[in-house]
Scaffold this motif. Structure first.
Motif, mmCIF file in Angstrom:
data_model
loop_
_atom_site.group_PDB
_atom_site.id
_atom_site.type_symbol
_atom_site.label_atom_id
_atom_site.label_comp_id
_atom_site.label_asym_id
_atom_site.label_seq_id
_atom_site.Cartn_x
_atom_site.Cartn_y
_atom_site.Cartn_z
ATOM 1 N N ILE A 98 1.467 -0.948 -0.337
ATOM 2 C CA ILE A 98 0.047 0.136 -0.208
ATOM 3 C C ILE A 98 1.110 1.380 0.073
ATOM 4 O O ILE A 98 1.928 1.994 1.052
ATOM 5 N N THR A 99 0.655 2.417 -1.108
ATOM 6 C CA THR A 99 1.478 3.117 -0.795
ATOM 7 C C THR A 99 0.789 3.962 -1.725
ATOM 8 O O THR A 99 -0.269 4.900 -1.586
ATOM 9 N N GLY A 100 1.096 5.349 -1.306
ATOM 10 C CA GLY A 100 1.084 7.058 -2.396
ATOM 11 C C GLY A 100 1.744 7.277 -3.402
ATOM 12 O O GLY A 100 2.651 6.525 -3.749
ATOM 13 N N ASP A 101 1.535 8.091 -3.889
ATOM 14 C CA ASP A 101 2.351 9.066 -5.471
ATOM 15 C C ASP A 101 3.419 8.893 -4.931
ATOM 16 O O ASP A 101 4.522 8.801 -6.279
ATOM 17 N N GLY A 102 3.668 9.705 -3.737
ATOM 18 C CA GLY A 102 4.863 10.554 -3.478
ATOM 19 C C GLY A 102 5.964 8.871 -2.855
ATOM 20 O O GLY A 102 7.048 9.098 -3.909
ATOM 21 N N SER A 103 5.123 7.805 -2.380
ATOM 22 C CA SER A 103 6.202 6.808 -1.631
ATOM 23 C C SER A 103 6.796 6.426 -3.072
ATOM 24 O O SER A 103 7.897 5.888 -3.366
ATOM 25 N N PHE A 104 5.599 5.776 -3.559
ATOM 26 C CA PHE A 104 6.196 5.323 -5.064
ATOM 27 C C PHE A 104 7.279 5.409 -5.450
ATOM 28 O O PHE A 104 8.251 4.527 -6.120
ATOM 29 N N GLN A 160 11.478 -11.335 -11.431
ATOM 30 C CA GLN A 160 11.867 -12.182 -10.090
ATOM 31 C C GLN A 160 10.066 -12.742 -10.228
ATOM 32 O O GLN A 160 9.620 -13.944 -9.676
ATOM 33 N N CYS A 161 9.309 -12.304 -11.270
ATOM 34 C CA CYS A 161 7.948 -12.934 -11.476
ATOM 35 C C CYS A 161 7.440 -12.785 -10.620
ATOM 36 O O CYS A 161 6.514 -13.723 -9.996
ATOM 37 N N LEU A 162 7.211 -11.408 -9.609
ATOM 38 C CA LEU A 162 6.639 -11.548 -8.275
ATOM 39 C C LEU A 162 5.201 -11.358 -8.124
ATOM 40 O O LEU A 162 4.615 -9.724 -9.211
ATOM 41 N N PRO A 163 4.168 -11.978 -8.592
ATOM 42 C CA PRO A 163 2.857 -11.070 -8.508
ATOM 43 C C PRO A 163 1.713 -10.003 -6.782
ATOM 44 O O PRO A 163 1.265 -10.366 -6.645
ATOM 45 N N ILE A 164 2.929 -9.281 -7.102
ATOM 46 C CA ILE A 164 2.675 -8.168 -5.997
ATOM 47 C C ILE A 164 1.694 -7.031 -6.156
ATOM 48 O O ILE A 164 1.543 -6.993 -7.767
ATOM 49 N N LYS A 165 0.565 -6.812 -5.376
ATOM 50 C CA LYS A 165 -0.226 -5.696 -5.867
ATOM 51 C C LYS A 165 0.441 -4.471 -5.104
ATOM 52 O O LYS A 165 0.563 -4.408 -4.213
ATOM 53 N N ILE A 166 0.433 -3.448 -5.395
ATOM 54 C CA ILE A 166 0.934 -2.381 -5.993
ATOM 55 C C ILE A 166 -0.327 -1.541 -5.367
ATOM 56 O O ILE A 166 -1.110 -0.461 -6.755
ATOM 57 N N LEU A 167 -0.822 -0.803 -4.082
ATOM 58 C CA LEU A 167 -2.296 -0.249 -3.877
ATOM 59 C C LEU A 167 -1.821 0.745 -3.950
ATOM 60 O O LEU A 167 -1.425 1.450 -3.111
ATOM 61 N N LEU A 168 -2.367 1.823 -4.835
ATOM 62 C CA LEU A 168 -1.381 2.972 -4.865
ATOM 63 C C LEU A 168 -2.400 4.495 -4.773
ATOM 64 O O LEU A 168 -3.069 4.180 -5.701
ATOM 65 N N PHE A 169 -2.455 4.875 -4.111
ATOM 66 C CA PHE A 169 -3.552 6.086 -3.627
ATOM 67 C C PHE A 169 -2.777 7.555 -4.422
ATOM 68 O O PHE A 169 -2.500 8.256 -3.894
ATOM 69 N N ASN A 170 -3.428 8.169 -5.155
ATOM 70 C CA ASN A 170 -2.608 9.074 -6.110
ATOM 71 C C ASN A 170 -3.854 10.361 -5.242
ATOM 72 O O ASN A 170 -4.786 10.470 -6.459
ATOM 73 N N GLU A 180 -4.324 1.505 -9.098
ATOM 74 C CA GLU A 180 -4.223 3.494 -8.779
ATOM 75 C C GLU A 180 -5.762 4.075 -8.739
ATOM 76 O O GLU A 180 -6.359 3.579 -9.098
ATOM 77 N N CYS A 181 -5.808 4.180 -6.888
ATOM 78 C CA CYS A 181 -6.722 4.940 -7.051
ATOM 79 C C CYS A 181 -6.738 6.391 -6.995
ATOM 80 O O CYS A 181 -5.582 7.906 -6.185
ATOM 81 N N ARG A 182 -7.578 7.183 -7.275
ATOM 82 C CA ARG A 182 -7.747 8.821 -7.592
ATOM 83 C C ARG A 182 -8.290 9.269 -6.142
ATOM 84 O O ARG A 182 -9.593 8.536 -6.163
ATOM 85 N N VAL A 183 -7.974 9.997 -5.501
ATOM 86 C CA VAL A 183 -8.195 10.036 -4.727
ATOM 87 C C VAL A 183 -8.112 11.497 -3.948
ATOM 88 O O VAL A 183 -7.630 11.894 -5.170
ATOM 89 N N SER A 184 -8.909 12.126 -2.985
ATOM 90 C CA SER A 184 -8.957 14.063 -3.439
ATOM 91 C C SER A 184 -7.656 14.124 -2.401
ATOM 92 O O SER A 184 -7.035 13.624 -1.331
ATOM 93 N N GLU A 185 -7.452 15.470 -2.536
ATOM 94 C CA GLU A 185 -5.992 15.139 -1.909
ATOM 95 C C GLU A 185 -6.772 15.777 -0.007
ATOM 96 O O GLU A 185 -5.804 16.388 0.478
ATOM 97 N N GLU A 186 -8.084 16.377 -0.445
ATOM 98 C CA GLU A 186 -8.685 17.018 0.677
ATOM 99 C C GLU A 186 -8.665 15.896 1.931
ATOM 100 O O GLU A 186 -9.358 16.266 3.003
ATOM 101 N N GLU A 187 -8.301 14.177 1.905
ATOM 102 C CA GLU A 187 -8.445 13.696 2.724
ATOM 103 C C GLU A 187 -8.117 13.606 4.068
ATOM 104 O O GLU A 187 -6.500 14.280 3.640
ATOM 105 N N LEU A 188 -7.997 13.924 5.642
ATOM 106 C CA LEU A 188 -6.928 13.973 6.381
ATOM 107 C C LEU A 188 -6.853 12.898 7.175
ATOM 108 O O LEU A 188 -8.289 11.817 7.373
#
Lengths: 169, 565
Positions: free
Chosen positions: B434-440, B453-463, B531-539
C-alpha cells in the motif's frame, strides 16, 4: 552531578569512535575520557567522567553496555576510589622569577621537567582539585600551553574492577 | 585446500540457509559475485538501487524472522544502504549487509569508490565490522549472524576489502560464537514476574500494550493466552500490528498519535499498563508526563536500555517477551473485568473509527474492503504517509508478520522493495504494497526487480498528486500554507505498469469500482499496480495535536459526515 565510569572494552580499532560517537549522538556530555590498555593486551580500560542526573547516567550506562565491544561497565562514583590526572604546563619564567615558581612547584609536589630560556615545563599529578589549584597558582606568571590527560580512576581495596584478565577470560 | 574469502563467505551463507541475496554488483565485489555464481542454493536478486536491496532484505526478515542479506559494492553502493540500515535499526530487524571495500593497501587514500562505511554505519547498526584479514572472515560472518538475530535483533554490516574477498586461505570452520561483551538476558527475573502477577491480581482496569518485540520474539500465542486469561483489552503499537487479532473483542487496535479513540481512552484511564516489547516512541505516548497517568506501568523488554528511556516505569522486567509471558501465565489466575470491559465497549460504540461518506472514493474504504476480501490474512507492506496510517487503522490484521512497515524511521520508499522481499519469503501469500504517489516514486524502479523475479505483488497506490501527510501537517501547523507538497509531474501509473513485461495497471475511480478491481487484481497472478484516484482533501483522523495527551485527540469532524456506513 559528575559520575566516574570504569569501562572495560575490547582493544580493537574503532572502539573509541563507537563510544565517543554514542555520547555525541545521544547528547551526553563527556567531561573527560582516558583510555589505555590493561595488563591484558586484548582489553582496554576507559575512565569516563560524565555529567548528568541519575536518569541520564543510567541511560548512558545502559547504552554503553549495549555496545558489543563493551565488556564491563562500573559506575565507581560512590565507591572509594583513587583517581589521578596528569598535567603538563608550560609557563613564562624569566630567570628573575624562577625561584618563585620553583617554590610553588615544591608546595604541590610537582616537578620541573624542562627549562627553556624564558619558560619552564611543569609536570604534576593528582586529583582534579590539586590539578586545578596548581594551574591557577601558575596562571599569574603567564601560561603558554597546557595539556591534561583527563582522569583515570581505580576502586580501592580488594574489588576487582580493574580488568584482571583471569577474571574475564 | 585453499578457497577465496568470497567462496568462504558464500559457503557460510549456504550453511546459514540463506536463500536470497539482494544486491547490486560493482568493482569491489567482483569476487563475491563470482562466488555467488557457483552457488546452487543461493539466488541473487538484482535490485535497481542498493537502498531497495536492504529494504528487500528487511522485508524478507520481517516475514521470516530470519536475517535478510544484502550486498553492495564500495563507495556509493555502500552509502545507498544507509537509509535501509537505519530503517532496520530503528525497527530492530535482523539484516546482514555485506559491502565491498577498496583493497586494504588503498584504505585511507581516498581511492576510487572508497568510503568509510564502517564509520558511517556505526550509529545505525547493532554492530559492524571491517575485515582486514581473510582468516578473520569466517568468525566475523558467524558473529554477524549471531548478533543480528539474537537478543534485540538489528542490522549488522560487514565491510570486506576486495583483496580480502579475493585472497586464498586455508578455510577453518569457525568455532562457537563467544562474545565477552554480548550476553543477552532472555529469562525474566522470577521475583519481578511474581510482582507482575500480583499487580495483575490487584488491577481493576488493565490494558496490554503490545509492540514489535512481541512479533520478533514470536510471543503472539502467549499474548493471546494472557489477554483471554486476565480479560485485558489489547492495544498495539504500529510495529505490534498483527501481534493480536483485531477481530477479537479484546482488541483495541492501534494506540497513539493516529491510534483509535478507544485505545487512547483506555490507556489514559487504565490502572495497569502491561507493555510488551515496546520502546515508547513519542508517536505512541505523545507527552511522557501525561501518558497513562493513572496506571502502574510494567515494561517487559529484552533491551535494558529501553527501560526507563522515555517513560518512567513501576516494574521493569528484562527478558524475552515470550519466555517472560510463559512464566507469567503459570502465575496468574483467571480474572474478569466486567465493568472495565463495559466501559471499553462504550468507548468503542461512542467513538468508532469513521471516515467520510462515499460520495467520493475514500482510501479508508478501499483498505477496509481489501481487509474484507483478504480476511485480514494478506501480507501488507506500506510506505510512509497517510496511506500507512489508514492501512494501520482500517486493515484488520489477524496474524503476526503480516504488517511490514517502516515504523521508527518513517522511510518513504520502503514499502515496495520490502514487498519484494516479503513475496520471496512467502511465495504463496498475497502481498499488497500500500503506497502513495509520493512514496512509490521514491523506489518505483523496483518494478523492474519484481518483473524479473515474476512476483505477483499488488501495489495499491493512492494518488492525489500530493505529499499528503506533509500537506496535512501544513494544514494543521502552518495555517494551510502548502509548500513543496504538490506533484504536477506524476506519470500515468497505469501506463507505467503496463510498460513492464508481465505487469498490469488497473484504476479505481469510484467506490463501486473498488470490489471488482481489487478482486481482479487479487486473482490475476500478476504484478499489478492499482491506482486509486483520491481527493487531496482527505486527512488522517483521529490525530493527537502536539503537546497534548492521548485522550485530547481530534476526532473525525462531524460536519464532514464521519461515517463508515
Amino acid at each position: 552531578m559528575k559520575h566516574t565510569l570504569a569501562v572495560l572494552v575490547e582493544n580493537r580499532p574503532g572502539v573509541l569512535t563507537r563510544i565517543a560517537g554514542l555520547f555525541a549522538r545521544r547528547g551526553y556530555n563527556i567531561d573527560s575520557l582516558a583510555v589505555g590498555r590493561t595488563d591484558n593486551p586484548l582489553i582496554s580500560r576507559m575512565t569516563i567522567v560524565v555529567d548528568g542526573d541519575d536518569r541520564v547516567i543510567e541511560q548512558v550506562s545502559k547504552q554503553l553496555y549495549k555496545l558489543i565491544d563493551v565488556i564491563k561497565l562500573t559506575d565507581i562514583t560512590n565507591d572509594e576510589y583513587v583517581d589521578r590526572e596528569m598535567i603538563l604546563i608550560k609557563v613564562n619564567a624569566d630567570p628573575a622569577i624562577r625561584g618563585e615558581i620553583m617554590q610553588i612547584v615544591e608546595i604541590f609536589r610537582a616537578r620541573i621537567v624542562d627549562i627553556g630560556r624564558n619558560s619552564l615545563i611543569i609536570e604534576a599529578t593528582g586529583d582534579e582539585g590539586k590539578i586545578n589549584a596548581i594551574e591557577s597558582a601558575l596562571r599569574p606568571f603567564g601560561i603558554r600551553e597546557v595539556v591534561r590527560t583527563g582522569k583515570i580512576a581505580m576502586s580501592r581495596g580488594p574489588k576487582h574492577k580493574n580488568g584482571k584478565s583471569q577474571e574475564l577470560l | 585446500m585453499g578457497i577465496t574469502g568470497a567462496q568462504a563467505l558464500i559457503k557460510f551463507l549456504e550453511e546459514e540457509h540463506v536463500k536470497y541475496i539482494f544486491g547490486y554488483p560493482g568493482g569491489a565485489v567482483l569476487a563475491l559475485y563470482d562466488a555467488i555464481l557457483e552457488s546452487k542454493k543461493i539466488k541473487h536478486v538484482l535490485v535497481r538501487q542498493e537502498q531497495a536491496a536492504v529494504h528487500a532484505a528487511s522485508g524478507y526478515a520481517r516475514v521470516t524472522g530470519r536475517p535478510g542479506v544484502c550486498l553492495a559494492t564500495s563507495g556509493p553502493g555502500a552509502t545507498n544502504l544507509v537509509t535501509g540500515l537505519a530503517t532496520a535499526y530503528m525497527d530492530s530487524i535482523p539484516v546482514v549487509a555485506i559491502t565491498g571495500q577498496v583493497g586494504t593497501d588503498m584504505i585511507g587514500t581516498d581511492a576510487f569508490q572508497e568510503v568509510d562505511i564502517f564509520g558511517i554505519t556505526m550509529p545505525i547498526t547493532k554492530h559492524n565490522y571491517l575485515v582486514k584479514d581473510v582468516n578473520d572472515l569466517p568468525k566475523v560472518v558467524k558473529e554477524a549472524f549471531h548478533i543480528a538475530s539474537t537478543g534485540r535483533p538489528g542490522p549488522v554490516l560487514i565491510d570486506i576489502p576486495k583483496n580480502v574477498s579475493g585472497a586464498v586461505f586455508d578455510y577453518q570452520p569457525p568455532g562457537p560464537v563467544d562474545l565477552r561483551g554480548y550476553k543477552p538476558t532472555y529469562k525474566g527475573h522470577p521475583a519481578q514476574i511474581k510482582n507482575l502477577a500480583k499487580f495483575i491480581q490487584e488491577a481493576e482496569r488493565p490494558v496490554i500494550l503490545a509492540g514489535g518485540g512481541v512479533i520478533s520474539s514470536n510471543a503472539n500465542e502467549e499474548l493471546y493466552a494472557l489477554a483471554e486469561k486476565i480479560n485485558a483489552p489489547v492495544t498495539t503499537t504500529l510495529m505490534g500490528l498483527g501481534a493480536f487479532p483485531e477481530d477479537h473483542q479484546l482488541s483495541l487496535g492501534m494506540l497513539g498519535l493516529h491510534g483509535t479513540p478507544y485505545a487512547n481512552y483506555a490507556v489514559t484511564n487504565c490502572d495497569l499498563l502491561i507493555s510488551l516489547g515496546v520502546r515508547f516512541d513519542d508517536r505512541v505516548i505523545s507527552v511522557a508526563s501525561k501518558f497513562a497517568p493513572q496506571a502502574k506501568i510494567v515494561h517487559i523488554d529484552i533491551d535494558p536500555a529501553e527501560i526507563g528511556k522515555n517513560v518512567i516505569v513501576d516494574l521493569p522486567i528484562v527478558g524475552d517477551v515470550r519466555l517472560v509471558l510463559e512464566e507469567l501465565l503459570k502465575k496468574v489466575t483467571k480474572k474478569e473485568h466486567h465493568s472495565w470491559l463495559q466501559q471499553v465497549k462504550a468507548w468503542k460504540e461512542s467513538h468508532p473509527m469513521v471516515y467520510g461518506n462515499l460520495s467520493q472514493l475514500r482510501p479508508q474504504y478501499v483498505i477496509e474492503k481489501l481487509g474484507e476480501l483478504t480476511r485480514g490474512k494478506a501480507i501488507i507492506t506500506t510506505d510512509v504517509g497517510q496511506h500507512q496510517m489508514w492501512a494501520a487503522q482500517f486493515y484488520k490484521f489477524t496474524k503476526p508478520r503480516s504488517f511490514i512497515s517502516s515504523g521508527g524511521l518513517g522511510t518513504m520508499g520502503y514499502g515496495f522493495p520490502a514487498a519484494v522481499g516479503a513475496q520471496l519469503a512467502s511465495p504463496d501469500s498475497l502481498v499488497v504494497a500500500i503506497t502513495g504517489d509520493g512514496s512509490f516514486q521514491m523506489n518505483m524502479a523496483e518494478m523492474g526487480t519484481a518483473t524479473e523475479q515474476c512476483l505477483p505483488i499488488k501495489i495499491l497506490l493512492f494518488n492525489n498528486s500530493y505529499l499528503s501527510l506533509v500537506r496535512q501537517l501544513q494544514h494543521f501547523l502552518c495555517g494551510k500554507r502548502y509548500c513543496g507538497v504538490e506533484f504536477t509531474g506524476n506519470p500515468d501509473f497505469v501506463q507505467l505498469a503496463n510498460s513492464y513485461p508481465g505487469a498490469v495497471g488497473l484504476r479505481i475511480e469510484k467506490p463501486e469500482d473498488v470490489e471488482p478491481v481489487l478482486k481482479e487484481a487479487i486473482n490475476n497472478g500478476k504484478l499489478t499496480v492499482i491506482e486509486c484516484r483520491v481527493s487531496e482533501e482527505e486527512l488522517v483522523y483521529p490525530v493527537v495535536p502536539p503537546g497534548r495527551s492521548l485522550d485530547e485527540m481530534i476526532h473525525y469532524p462531524v460536519e464532514e459526515g464521519g461515517t463508515n456506513e
